[in-house]
Design an enzyme around this catalytic site. Sequence first.
Site, PDB file in Angstrom:
ATOM      1  N   ARG A  54       0.850  -1.299  -0.164  1.00  0.00           N
ATOM      2  CA  ARG A  54      -0.076   0.122   0.009  1.00  0.00           C
ATOM      3  C   ARG A  54       0.916   1.276  -0.143  1.00  0.00           C
ATOM      4  O   ARG A  54       0.497   2.302   0.415  1.00  0.00           O
ATOM      5  CB  ARG A  54      -0.750   0.042   1.381  1.00  0.00           C
ATOM      6  CG  ARG A  54      -2.056  -0.947   1.019  1.00  0.00           C
ATOM      7  CD  ARG A  54      -3.253  -0.524   1.807  1.00  0.00           C
ATOM      8  NE  ARG A  54      -4.213  -1.640   1.778  1.00  0.00           N
ATOM      9  CZ  ARG A  54      -5.338  -1.838   0.921  1.00  0.00           C
ATOM     10  NH1 ARG A  54      -5.458  -0.835  -0.274  1.00  0.00           N
ATOM     11  NH2 ARG A  54      -6.350  -2.630   0.925  1.00  0.00           N
ATOM     12  N   ARG A  88     -25.557 -13.288  16.347  1.00  0.00           N
ATOM     13  CA  ARG A  88     -24.221 -13.736  16.332  1.00  0.00           C
ATOM     14  C   ARG A  88     -23.483 -12.883  15.243  1.00  0.00           C
ATOM     15  O   ARG A  88     -24.182 -12.453  14.266  1.00  0.00           O
ATOM     16  CB  ARG A  88     -23.912 -15.111  15.740  1.00  0.00           C
ATOM     17  CG  ARG A  88     -24.348 -16.137  16.864  1.00  0.00           C
ATOM     18  CD  ARG A  88     -23.361 -16.431  17.969  1.00  0.00           C
ATOM     19  NE  ARG A  88     -23.642 -17.572  18.725  1.00  0.00           N
ATOM     20  CZ  ARG A  88     -24.430 -17.419  19.894  1.00  0.00           C
ATOM     21  NH1 ARG A  88     -25.082 -16.162  20.251  1.00  0.00           N
ATOM     22  NH2 ARG A  88     -24.419 -18.677  20.558  1.00  0.00           N
ATOM     23  N   TYR A 135     -11.016 -11.275   4.951  1.00  0.00           N
ATOM     24  CA  TYR A 135      -9.952 -11.472   3.590  1.00  0.00           C
ATOM     25  C   TYR A 135     -10.260 -12.859   3.118  1.00  0.00           C
ATOM     26  O   TYR A 135      -9.786 -12.932   1.838  1.00  0.00           O
ATOM     27  CB  TYR A 135      -8.427 -11.456   4.170  1.00  0.00           C
ATOM     28  CG  TYR A 135      -8.077 -10.290   4.760  1.00  0.00           C
ATOM     29  CD1 TYR A 135      -7.872  -9.207   3.823  1.00  0.00           C
ATOM     30  CD2 TYR A 135      -8.295 -10.008   6.192  1.00  0.00           C
ATOM     31  CE1 TYR A 135      -7.590  -7.826   4.587  1.00  0.00           C
ATOM     32  CE2 TYR A 135      -8.027  -8.705   6.594  1.00  0.00           C
ATOM     33  CZ  TYR A 135      -7.605  -7.621   6.061  1.00  0.00           C
ATOM     34  OH  TYR A 135      -7.370  -6.487   6.451  1.00  0.00           O
ATOM     35  N   VAL A 136     -11.346 -13.409   3.573  1.00  0.00           N
ATOM     36  CA  VAL A 136     -11.909 -14.614   2.676  1.00  0.00           C
ATOM     37  C   VAL A 136     -12.317 -14.034   1.436  1.00  0.00           C
ATOM     38  O   VAL A 136     -12.343 -14.557   0.140  1.00  0.00           O
ATOM     39  CB  VAL A 136     -12.792 -15.379   3.252  1.00  0.00           C
ATOM     40  CG1 VAL A 136     -13.601 -16.393   2.355  1.00  0.00           C
ATOM     41  CG2 VAL A 136     -12.182 -16.218   4.789  1.00  0.00           C
ATOM     42  N   GLY A 148     -15.803  -3.320   2.310  1.00  0.00           N
ATOM     43  CA  GLY A 148     -16.315  -2.235   1.652  1.00  0.00           C
ATOM     44  C   GLY A 148     -16.236  -0.960   2.907  1.00  0.00           C
ATOM     45  O   GLY A 148     -17.036  -0.644   3.412  1.00  0.00           O
ATOM     46  N   GLU A 151     -18.702  -3.010   6.059  1.00  0.00           N
ATOM     47  CA  GLU A 151     -17.752  -2.650   7.282  1.00  0.00           C
ATOM     48  C   GLU A 151     -17.626  -1.237   7.393  1.00  0.00           C
ATOM     49  O   GLU A 151     -17.561  -0.639   8.705  1.00  0.00           O
ATOM     50  CB  GLU A 151     -16.372  -3.331   6.899  1.00  0.00           C
ATOM     51  CG  GLU A 151     -15.597  -2.372   5.610  1.00  0.00           C
ATOM     52  CD  GLU A 151     -14.160  -3.135   5.599  1.00  0.00           C
ATOM     53  OE1 GLU A 151     -13.741  -3.192   4.526  1.00  0.00           O
ATOM     54  OE2 GLU A 151     -13.420  -3.157   6.453  1.00  0.00           O
ATOM     55  N   ASP A 191     -13.786  -3.530  -3.992  1.00  0.00           N
ATOM     56  CA  ASP A 191     -14.933  -2.611  -3.596  1.00  0.00           C
ATOM     57  C   ASP A 191     -15.783  -2.016  -4.856  1.00  0.00           C
ATOM     58  O   ASP A 191     -16.772  -1.392  -4.347  1.00  0.00           O
ATOM     59  CB  ASP A 191     -14.220  -1.534  -2.744  1.00  0.00           C
ATOM     60  CG  ASP A 191     -13.413  -1.792  -1.486  1.00  0.00           C
ATOM     61  OD1 ASP A 191     -14.008  -2.979  -0.855  1.00  0.00           O
ATOM     62  OD2 ASP A 191     -12.510  -1.296  -0.901  1.00  0.00           O
ATOM     63  N   GLY A 215      -6.659   0.133  -6.766  1.00  0.00           N
ATOM     64  CA  GLY A 215      -8.135   0.936  -6.752  1.00  0.00           C
ATOM     65  C   GLY A 215      -7.532   2.217  -6.494  1.00  0.00           C
ATOM     66  O   GLY A 215      -6.758   2.778  -7.286  1.00  0.00           O
TER      67      GLY A 215
HETATM   68  O1  F6P Z   1      -9.695  -1.817  -0.829  1.00  0.00           O
HETATM   69  C1  F6P Z   1     -10.334  -3.232  -0.637  1.00  0.00           C
HETATM   70  C2  F6P Z   1     -10.515  -3.383   0.732  1.00  0.00           C
HETATM   71  O2  F6P Z   1     -10.986  -4.721   0.710  1.00  0.00           O
HETATM   72  C3  F6P Z   1     -11.533  -2.656   1.604  1.00  0.00           C
HETATM   73  O3  F6P Z   1     -12.703  -3.209   1.657  1.00  0.00           O
HETATM   74  C4  F6P Z   1     -10.848  -3.025   3.252  1.00  0.00           C
HETATM   75  O4  F6P Z   1     -11.301  -2.180   4.122  1.00  0.00           O
HETATM   76  C5  F6P Z   1      -9.633  -3.007   2.760  1.00  0.00           C
HETATM   77  O5  F6P Z   1      -9.257  -3.365   1.578  1.00  0.00           O
HETATM   78  C6  F6P Z   1      -8.715  -3.569   3.812  1.00  0.00           C
HETATM   79  O6  F6P Z   1      -7.610  -4.085   3.292  1.00  0.00           O
HETATM   80  P1  F6P Z   1      -6.017  -3.996   4.068  1.00  0.00           P
HETATM   81  O7  F6P Z   1      -6.397  -4.572   5.460  1.00  0.00           O
HETATM   82  O8  F6P Z   1      -5.308  -5.078   3.388  1.00  0.00           O
HETATM   83  O9  F6P Z   1      -5.563  -2.862   4.087  1.00  0.00           O
END
Ligand code: F6P
Length: 359
Positions: A58, A275, A281-282, A162, A214, A119, A94
């Site tokens: 990143r 619950r 990440y799946v 998301g 999320e 996303d 992205g």
């Molecule tokens: O950008 C895509 C995404 O899957 C988001 O929905 C999520 O919040 C984020 O990546 C989390 O990615 P990482 O933990 O790898 O930075």
Amino acid sequence: MNAAIRGVGKALQGYYGMQLIGFRQGFRGLMENRTMRLDGNALSGILTIGGTILGTSRDKPHRMTVGERVLDMTDVIVNNYEKQQLDALVCLGGNGTQKNALRLAEQGLNIITLPKTIDNDVAMTDVSFGFDTALGIATEGIDRLHSTAHSHHRIIVVEVMGHRVGWLALGAGIAGGADVTLIPEIPYDVEAVAGTIRKRVRQGKNFSIVAVAEGAMTKEQDRALGAVKLEKKNAEDKEAKKKAKVKLAALKTQYAGNTLRLARQLEQLTRLEARVTILGYVQRGGTPSAADRLLATRLGTAAADLIHQGEYGVMVAALGDGIGPVPLQEVAGKLKTVPLDHPWLESLRRVSPGRVGLG
Ligand code: F6P
């Protein structure tokens, strides 16, 4: 990503007779000049493999952690590009990638980008690759959660990825038949969600599936966030801006626990057991769907066509049935959110009135 790399590479090498090298771990590898041969052998057998053979990161060229320090490494990257005698650089990613790629294009590099994110929030393209695979996984997740929900008469709150947009939660909510779908674009009211679940109980349905993105938040949280964002925007000096930034970060940390909080509140308000399942990440892994492989191959080969024609500074976008270049300036810094009158939302409103957003 591998399907796209393969598409770019096979078209460039096999069709146009050009050469391709890969940089490992995105902009970090470009800064460190760490490359990988991407010849015919390297590109073979990767179509069905999730993730990327190149690795990713990143990192941002203009703000990279180097040892203890955070530095602007743009010049080093430009230098490596020249050292490698590149004609063009293809960046897959992205919104962050699109912005960083534009910065490099502004430094004079020949850039082409491809929209890659589960996303689906990259602007100016109908869809990004990765989305379809994640949608399939999230939908299957919801399908499978139904068994526990209806057998145990529980509420299952399922968190779908998301953080800023609700495409994935909305798509999976519709395809998986979630009873309530909550997305960041429509701040929700917990009492209204509980009301929908109670209504279902009165109809003899003793379970409910709540699909939540999320990044979804309550109306109060949305108001509080909006106020702090305004405070930051209107800050008159550095000190005030810093204070607002700290407040913003604190709110975001607090909201990160929203899914668990929502489940607890629903339990109290409905007296049903709740619950939580966080798909996490799946959703971002495993074998890519046929639609994603097809899209990535089409976009990747179109990127090779543009390189052959010498057309740069663009993202290759999926537009209707076709593919086309879009100027990076029109993509970078924009977020494709779910419009409130989007056909998916309308359709969900028809099949389950009052169960989406609940703002
Ligand atoms: O950008 C895509 C995404 O899957 C988001 O929905 C999520 O919040 C984020 O990546 C989390 O990615 P990482 O933990 O790898 O930075």
